[in-house]
Write a protein that holds these residues in place. Structure first.
Motif: not given
Length: 86
Positions: A2-4, A22-25, A48-53, A71-74
């Motif tokens: 599922k999407a963030p 969840e960790q996301a961009k 720049a990267g994946f984060s919760f905030s 991270l899984w492109e959702n």
């Protein structure tokens, strides 16, 4: 699978802060014509990267249309959140 999900938004020290479950961009757009139908490849990344905030500059009087991907492109098909500032 599922999407963030955005679980919190707030204003802090001149920034709009967005917290995901969840960790996301996350990406933001101000395009009121496209609204939540913008493509993340044509928008501004909030970090720049994946984060919760995530943060972006607070823009008074504008609407931030925000989408996130994990991270899984959702990614969100529409907005994860829409924030109108004052």
């Amino acid at each position: 699978n599922k999407a963030p999900i955005v679980v919190r938004t707030y204003h802090s020290s001149g920034d709009l802060i967005v917290v995901a479950n969840e960790q996301a961009k996350c990406y933001t757009s101000f395009d009121s014509v496209k609204g939540c139908d913008f493509g993340i490849n044509n928008s501004q990344s909030m970090e720049a990267g994946f984060s919760f905030s995530h943060s972006t500059q607070w823009s008074s009087g504008k609407t931030h249309y925000i989408k996130c991907k994990d991270l899984w492109e959702n990614q969100n098909s529409k907005c994860a959140v829409k924030v109108t500032t004052s």
